[in-house]
Design an enzyme around this catalytic site. Structure first.
Site, PDB file in Angstrom:
ATOM      1  N   GLY A  85      -3.080  -9.897   1.691  1.00  0.00           N
ATOM      2  CA  GLY A  85      -4.039 -10.950   2.002  1.00  0.00           C
ATOM      3  C   GLY A  85      -3.588 -12.300   1.497  1.00  0.00           C
ATOM      4  O   GLY A  85      -3.574 -13.291   2.225  1.00  0.00           O
ATOM      5  N   VAL A 121      -5.476 -13.531 -13.767  1.00  0.00           N
ATOM      6  CA  VAL A 121      -6.734 -14.279 -13.711  1.00  0.00           C
ATOM      7  C   VAL A 121      -7.824 -13.508 -14.434  1.00  0.00           C
ATOM      8  O   VAL A 121      -8.106 -12.350 -14.121  1.00  0.00           O
ATOM      9  CB  VAL A 121      -7.149 -14.563 -12.255  1.00  0.00           C
ATOM     10  CG1 VAL A 121      -8.522 -15.227 -12.200  1.00  0.00           C
ATOM     11  CG2 VAL A 121      -6.115 -15.454 -11.578  1.00  0.00           C
ATOM     12  N   GLU A 139       1.161  12.086   1.627  1.00  0.00           N
ATOM     13  CA  GLU A 139       2.557  11.650   1.608  1.00  0.00           C
ATOM     14  C   GLU A 139       3.255  12.055   0.319  1.00  0.00           C
ATOM     15  O   GLU A 139       4.412  12.497   0.337  1.00  0.00           O
ATOM     16  CB  GLU A 139       2.604  10.137   1.816  1.00  0.00           C
ATOM     17  CG  GLU A 139       2.212   9.735   3.242  1.00  0.00           C
ATOM     18  CD  GLU A 139       1.950   8.256   3.436  1.00  0.00           C
ATOM     19  OE1 GLU A 139       2.025   7.789   4.587  1.00  0.00           O
ATOM     20  OE2 GLU A 139       1.678   7.566   2.432  1.00  0.00           O
TER      21      GLU A 139
END
Length: 466
Positions: A28, A92, A187
């Protein structure tokens, strides 16, 4: 504390460029930053790692197929040609919505960064459903540290079995438990089984790696639930043909150094003796989501995801976008494609606002579902494009290869990944089998150090208040 003062915006002064701060360098955040390359803004990316992680291939680092560099290129290298982008290393810790500042803990101390527009793409971590102590014995699959530790544990288990004498101890080291039958769990289980039954079968003299047990556990009644019953059953059948023991409707109630305690479907308890566990069940959004919700009045779901408006912003705060695994909108899945598309959408919205101040808003964000894929074994995968187009087997595997190569960042990484895949899928070898003690112990050592620091800070604050 160092601060970046807001630039003057009076009529006599030249208008300051829009300051866009992006938290996170995942799909993102990175796609938002790149989309803003030709927009008249100053972009600052703050992330706690210096790399962009291609998380869908993390399990291949854990099982020796790929090196970490191939799926985690440096963020600075990716953005070095983008003059309006700056990359800052920092974790952060606080967002002040009223003051429009982001506080991060950097290697040199605390830093406050001012913003005009904020894009929060801090992602999600592993969830142990309230049993965080499980993490010491069952690493998740969310970071390079996790993958390297698991690589050390998996390959190290075979080495330990080779030097032991007691058959029960040997079997304990040759038993691998994967918790969670979603894409990552499937997986991982498939790759461990291929390691034991193909890659390592001739490498030892005292043990037979093909006798290793690989168990895939899940409290749900099906494998790969988002893929539907048909593909889930095909994936399960392929795993079982590879020797993976798929155990569904099984609830994990405890994990320790020497095993896993479970409750079977009939309610009876059972103990699985194993030294190597992988946790691939559940995610929890970044705690920054809770901070934002408390300050803005937004709601959060059970996984800590923030419920956003149709344009991916917070209610009453159009300057704050929350995207990717941190947001909750229209039941969109927490997958890379959602984060990529939302990152581009947020950047497009920012550009539109600058070019058309006070103009009409862009249409609401709509996710275009390009389908879901999971590889089960060499030459076998499952792919759900939509309800009508569902593939399994070799052609699904080819599609999986193509999609993942396309979305890898950088030509160099694509080339080296293809070479390593050629070695693994055609020759059955593994290029990345070197492990160190540091890889196995470093993650928990760092975690304990962080907990000790937080406890010390809390004690200092308590003494100061007294």
């Amino acid at each position: 504390m160092s601060n970046q003062p807001a630039q003057p915006r009076d009529a006599a002064a030249k208008p300051a460029r829009e300051r866009v701060v992006i938290i996170g360098s995942g799909f993102g955040g990175l796609f938002a930053a790149r989309k803003l390359a030709h927009t008249d803004v100053d972009v600052t990316i703050i992330a706690k790692t210096s790399h962009h992680l291609f998380q869908p291939l993390l399990y291949q680092v854990a099982t020796g197929v790929l090196s970490q560099g191939e799926i985690a290129p440096a963020t600075r290298e990716i953005l070095r040609g983008q003059k309006n982008a700056r990359v800052m290393l920092g974790d952060v810790t606080q967002i002040d919505v009223d003051a429009k500042t982001v506080t991060s803990q950097s290697p040199v101390g605390e830093v406050a960064t001012s913003y005009d527009t904020l894009v929060v793409a801090a992602g999600a971590g592993q969830s142990y459903f309230g049993n965080d102590h499980f993490s010491e014995f069952a690493p998740g699959m969310k970071s390079i540290d996790d993958a390297l530790e698991l690589r050390g544990r998996i390959f190290g288990a075979f080495e330990m079995a080779e030097v032991l004498e007691d058959p029960e101890e040997i079997q304990q080291w040759l038993t691998f438990v994967v918790v969670g039958a979603g894409p990552t769990g499937v997986e991982m289980a498939g790759q461990i089984a291929e390691l034991a039954h193909s890659t390592l079968k001739r490498d030892f003299r005292r043990i037979d790696p093909t006798k290793a047990r690989v168990l895939l556990l899940d409290a749900a009644p099906a494998v790969l639930p988002p893929f539907g019953e048909k593909l889930g059953k095909k994936a399960q059948s392929q795993l079982e043909r590879m020797g993976v023991e798929v155990q569904l409707d099984v609830k994990v109630v405890n994990v320790d150094e020497e095993g896993v305690d479970v409750i079977d479907p009939d309610g009876s308890p059972r103990r699985i003796e194993t030294r190597t566990k992988v946790w691939a069940a559940g995610v929890q959004a970044s705690p920054l989501g809770k901070q934002l919700a408390e300050q803005t009045g937004a709601e959060t779901d059970r996984a800590g995801r923030v419920m956003v408006e149709d344009d991916c912003t917070l209610p009453g705060h159009p300057e704050i976008f929350v995207i990717g695994d941190m947001m909750s909108l229209k039941r969109y899945p927490g997958v890379a494609q959602v984060a990529m598309q939302q990152g581009k959408y947020a950047a497009k919205t920012i550009t539109h606002r600058i070019k058309h101040p006070g103009g009409e808003k862009l249409p609401a964000f709509e996710y275009f579902d390009k389908g879901s894929m999971a590889t089960v074994s060499r030459f076998h995968a499952v792919a759900k494009i939509n309800d009508r187009i569902q593939l399994s087997g070799f052609f699904a595997w080819l599609a999986w290869l193509g999609v993942h190569i396309v979305y890898l960042i950088g030509f160099k990484n694509r080339v080296t990944t293809l070479l390593h895949w050629t070695v693994t899928f055609i020759g059955r070898g593994r290029s990345e089998r070197a492990v160190t003690d540091q890889q196995v112990v470093a993650r928990m050592a760092l975690h304990r150090e962080k907990l000790a620091t937080e406890a010390e800070q809390a004690q200092t604050a308590e003494n100061g208040a007294a």
